[in-house]
Design a protein around this motif. Structure first.
Motif, PDB file in Angstrom:
ATOM      1  N   ILE A 149       0.864  -1.181   0.000  1.00  0.00           N
ATOM      2  CA  ILE A 149       0.000   0.000   0.000  1.00  0.00           C
ATOM      3  C   ILE A 149       0.899   1.230   0.000  1.00  0.00           C
ATOM      4  CG2 ILE A 149      -1.818   1.257   1.220  1.00  0.00           C
ATOM      5  CD1 ILE A 149      -2.662  -1.435   2.448  1.00  0.00           C
ATOM      6  N   LEU A 150       0.771   2.057  -1.043  1.00  0.00           N
ATOM      7  CA  LEU A 150       1.642   3.207  -1.240  1.00  0.00           C
ATOM      8  C   LEU A 150       0.878   4.497  -0.941  1.00  0.00           C
ATOM      9  CD1 LEU A 150       3.223   2.148  -4.681  1.00  0.00           C
ATOM     10  CD2 LEU A 150       3.775   1.314  -2.373  1.00  0.00           C
ATOM     11  N   ILE A 151       1.395   5.287  -0.007  1.00  0.00           N
ATOM     12  CA  ILE A 151       0.733   6.530   0.395  1.00  0.00           C
ATOM     13  C   ILE A 151       1.696   7.693   0.221  1.00  0.00           C
ATOM     14  CG2 ILE A 151      -0.412   7.779   2.261  1.00  0.00           C
ATOM     15  CD1 ILE A 151      -1.198   5.099   3.467  1.00  0.00           C
ATOM     16  N   VAL A 152       1.303   8.649  -0.602  1.00  0.00           N
ATOM     17  CA  VAL A 152       2.078   9.872  -0.815  1.00  0.00           C
ATOM     18  C   VAL A 152       1.387  10.997  -0.053  1.00  0.00           C
ATOM     19  CG1 VAL A 152       2.885  11.571  -2.499  1.00  0.00           C
ATOM     20  CG2 VAL A 152       2.892   9.134  -3.077  1.00  0.00           C
ATOM     21  N   PRO A 166      12.533   8.116   2.687  1.00  0.00           N
ATOM     22  CA  PRO A 166      12.978   9.502   2.894  1.00  0.00           C
ATOM     23  C   PRO A 166      12.426  10.460   1.843  1.00  0.00           C
ATOM     24  CG  PRO A 166      14.813   7.991   3.187  1.00  0.00           C
ATOM     25  CD  PRO A 166      13.661   7.178   2.655  1.00  0.00           C
ATOM     26  N   SER A 167      11.982  11.613   2.318  1.00  0.00           N
ATOM     27  CA  SER A 167      11.416  12.622   1.429  1.00  0.00           C
ATOM     28  C   SER A 167      12.470  13.185   0.486  1.00  0.00           C
ATOM     29  CB  SER A 167      10.812  13.763   2.258  1.00  0.00           C
ATOM     30  OG  SER A 167      10.367  14.816   1.424  1.00  0.00           O
ATOM     31  N   GLN A 168      12.049  13.475  -0.735  1.00  0.00           N
ATOM     32  CA  GLN A 168      12.903  14.141  -1.713  1.00  0.00           C
ATOM     33  C   GLN A 168      12.375  15.541  -2.035  1.00  0.00           C
ATOM     34  OE1 GLN A 168      13.638  11.617  -5.162  1.00  0.00           O
ATOM     35  NE2 GLN A 168      13.402   9.767  -3.931  1.00  0.00           N
ATOM     36  N   GLY A 169      11.524  16.055  -1.143  1.00  0.00           N
ATOM     37  CA  GLY A 169      10.882  17.336  -1.396  1.00  0.00           C
ATOM     38  C   GLY A 169       9.582  17.129  -2.148  1.00  0.00           C
ATOM     39  N   ILE A 171       8.132  16.418  -5.050  1.00  0.00           N
ATOM     40  CA  ILE A 171       8.536  15.908  -6.367  1.00  0.00           C
ATOM     41  C   ILE A 171       7.349  15.546  -7.253  1.00  0.00           C
ATOM     42  CG2 ILE A 171      10.756  15.073  -5.538  1.00  0.00           C
ATOM     43  CD1 ILE A 171       9.570  12.276  -5.340  1.00  0.00           C
ATOM     44  N   GLY A 172       6.125  15.758  -6.762  1.00  0.00           N
ATOM     45  CA  GLY A 172       4.946  15.446  -7.554  1.00  0.00           C
ATOM     46  C   GLY A 172       4.369  14.086  -7.191  1.00  0.00           C
ATOM     47  N   PHE A 173       3.079  13.926  -7.450  1.00  0.00           N
ATOM     48  CA  PHE A 173       2.367  12.704  -7.072  1.00  0.00           C
ATOM     49  C   PHE A 173       2.863  11.487  -7.849  1.00  0.00           C
ATOM     50  CE2 PHE A 173      -1.328   9.824  -7.536  1.00  0.00           C
ATOM     51  CZ  PHE A 173      -1.592   9.575  -6.187  1.00  0.00           C
ATOM     52  N   GLY A 174       3.004  11.632  -9.156  1.00  0.00           N
ATOM     53  CA  GLY A 174       3.423  10.511  -9.979  1.00  0.00           C
ATOM     54  C   GLY A 174       4.830  10.048  -9.653  1.00  0.00           C
ATOM     55  N   ARG A 175       5.753  10.983  -9.565  1.00  0.00           N
ATOM     56  CA  ARG A 175       7.139  10.625  -9.283  1.00  0.00           C
ATOM     57  C   ARG A 175       7.271  10.014  -7.889  1.00  0.00           C
ATOM     58  NH1 ARG A 175      12.196  14.905  -9.247  1.00  0.00           N
ATOM     59  NH2 ARG A 175      13.821  13.419  -8.650  1.00  0.00           N
ATOM     60  N   ALA A 176       6.527  10.528  -6.916  1.00  0.00           N
ATOM     61  CA  ALA A 176       6.586   9.991  -5.554  1.00  0.00           C
ATOM     62  C   ALA A 176       6.062   8.557  -5.511  1.00  0.00           C
ATOM     63  CB  ALA A 176       5.792  10.878  -4.603  1.00  0.00           C
ATOM     64  N   ASN A 177       4.980   8.271  -6.234  1.00  0.00           N
ATOM     65  CA  ASN A 177       4.468   6.899  -6.278  1.00  0.00           C
ATOM     66  C   ASN A 177       5.455   5.970  -6.982  1.00  0.00           C
ATOM     67  OD1 ASN A 177       1.730   6.259  -5.109  1.00  0.00           O
ATOM     68  ND2 ASN A 177       1.239   8.159  -6.183  1.00  0.00           N
ATOM     69  N   CYS A 234       8.614   6.278  -6.915  1.00  0.00           N
ATOM     70  CA  CYS A 234       9.661   6.072  -5.933  1.00  0.00           C
ATOM     71  C   CYS A 234       9.252   5.003  -4.919  1.00  0.00           C
ATOM     72  CB  CYS A 234       9.977   7.390  -5.227  1.00  0.00           C
ATOM     73  SG  CYS A 234      11.223   7.270  -3.924  1.00  0.00           S
ATOM     74  N   LEU A 235       8.024   5.094  -4.406  1.00  0.00           N
ATOM     75  CA  LEU A 235       7.537   4.104  -3.451  1.00  0.00           C
ATOM     76  C   LEU A 235       7.491   2.716  -4.081  1.00  0.00           C
ATOM     77  CD1 LEU A 235       4.600   5.998  -1.674  1.00  0.00           C
ATOM     78  CD2 LEU A 235       6.851   5.461  -0.728  1.00  0.00           C
ATOM     79  N   ALA A 236       7.051   2.654  -5.332  1.00  0.00           N
ATOM     80  CA  ALA A 236       6.941   1.361  -6.009  1.00  0.00           C
ATOM     81  C   ALA A 236       8.296   0.666  -6.097  1.00  0.00           C
ATOM     82  CB  ALA A 236       6.347   1.549  -7.403  1.00  0.00           C
ATOM     83  N   LYS A 237       9.370   1.441  -6.261  1.00  0.00           N
ATOM     84  CA  LYS A 237      10.703   0.850  -6.348  1.00  0.00           C
ATOM     85  C   LYS A 237      11.133   0.242  -5.017  1.00  0.00           C
ATOM     86  CE  LYS A 237      12.227   3.954 -10.039  1.00  0.00           C
ATOM     87  NZ  LYS A 237      13.094   5.111 -10.394  1.00  0.00           N
TER      88      LYS A 237
END
Length: 315
Positions: free
Chosen positions: A17-20, A71-74, A76-82, A84-87
């Motif tokens: 479960i990925l939460i941004v 860890p937060s990267q600032g 970075i937008g919803f798509g890019r953050a998801n 990142c979580l998926a990786k």
């Protein structure tokens, strides 16, 4: 049947479960509290990344130590953050869940069971309500086009969602990224979200690409969630600006120039209608005054959103 992953898979969980979050501390306890029974079960994992700076990480570390914090990267937008979580995720399925949602009891398991029963539907979503009692269900989400936009001009853009608990899946050509479950292999085949979309439109784009590749999408009737759409500020000017920019970007990506220009022009006319009508009806209603104020810059300054987002990726 069991929800445990197969022994020969490289991924150790059935569902990630990925939460941004974006300054979402006020919602997280309710959101993650609604899925708390899953936190200590090995077939589930919850990952969180914060695009804001509100201390959500500390809140989660104290209240829900089972949640894996990336860890937060600032911002970075919803798509890019998801992406990142998926990786970082280990699940065979990925469930994107907005922090301003609350899952009904059994909703997450219902999604995963539906995925097992319908392997030909690798992208599934929940039935979403804007009231906690489930009385107000969001309409069927559709891939946008000139026809859906034209219907919107006469107030008929949204098709009511027909839900029967006894029925099977509800076929869809678009599933909201607020609660979207994707089989990992399909997510990877699609390349995840297109990171050109900073916020809004990335879920529609993913569904469009999935449909083009022949994948089926659907909603699961007995998977219900509550969503505080707009997080209490539905007509916030910046929210509407990003939404319009995402829509414009989608049309420019998936349409020929003439069709894209026509669709974006209709979006502009729609903004003018809401700006003007809200101004007139706002004499009697605060809601319409907010609508007019929210669409003011959209209508009067189209150059701020007309061209969509700046292209960053190679999608």
């Amino acid at each position: 049947m069991t929800l445990a992953p197969q022994a020969d898979t490289a991924h150790s969980a059935a569902l990630s479960i990925l939460i941004v979050g974006y300054n979402s501390a006020g919602f997280l306890e309710s959101c993650i509290g609604s899925i708390k029974p899953l936190l200590d079960q090995p077939e589930f994992e919850v990952l969180f990344i914060n695009n804001g700076d509100d201390g959500s990480e500390e809140l989660l570390a104290n209240a829900f130590p089972q949640v894996r914090i990336v860890p937060s990267q600032g911002n970075i937008g919803f798509g890019r953050a998801n992406n990142c979580l998926a990786k970082h995720a280990n699940g065979q399925h990925l469930l994107l869940l907005n922090p301003d949602t609350e899952a009904s009891p059994g909703a997450i398991r219902a999604l995963l069971l539906a995925a097992a029963d319908h392997p030909d539907h690798p992208i599934l979503g929940a039935v979403t309500s804007t009231e906690r009692d489930g009385s107000q269900t969001l309409p069927q989400m559709e891939l946008p086009g000139i026809r859906t936009l034209a219907r919107g001009l006469i107030g008929r853009a949204a098709r009511p969602l027909s839900v029967t608990q006894s029925g099977g899946l509800i076929p869809a050509n678009c599933v909201s990224g607020g609660c979207m479950m994707v089989r990992r292999e399909v997510w990877e085949r699609l390349g995840g979200f297109d990171e050109d979309f900073f916020l809004y439109g990335e879920d529609i784009d993913l569904c469009k690409r999935a449909s083009a590749m022949g994948y089926k999408l659907a909603l699961v009737p007995n998977a219900r969630i509550y969503h505080d759409v707009g997080s209490g500020s539905y007509f916030a000017p910046n929210r509407l600006l990003l939404q319009m920019r995402g829509n414009a970007h989608y049309f420019r990506k998936h349409s020929n120039p003439a069709h894209a220009a026509a669709c974006i022009a209709v979006l502009w006319v729609s903004a003018w209608v809401r700006f003007a009508a809200g101004g007139l009806m706002g004499l009697r209603s605060e809601k319409y005054r907010q609508m007019s104020a929210g669409f003011a810059s959209i209508a009067l300054r189209p150059w701020t959103w007309w061209n969509g987002y700046r292209k960053l990726s190679n999608h």
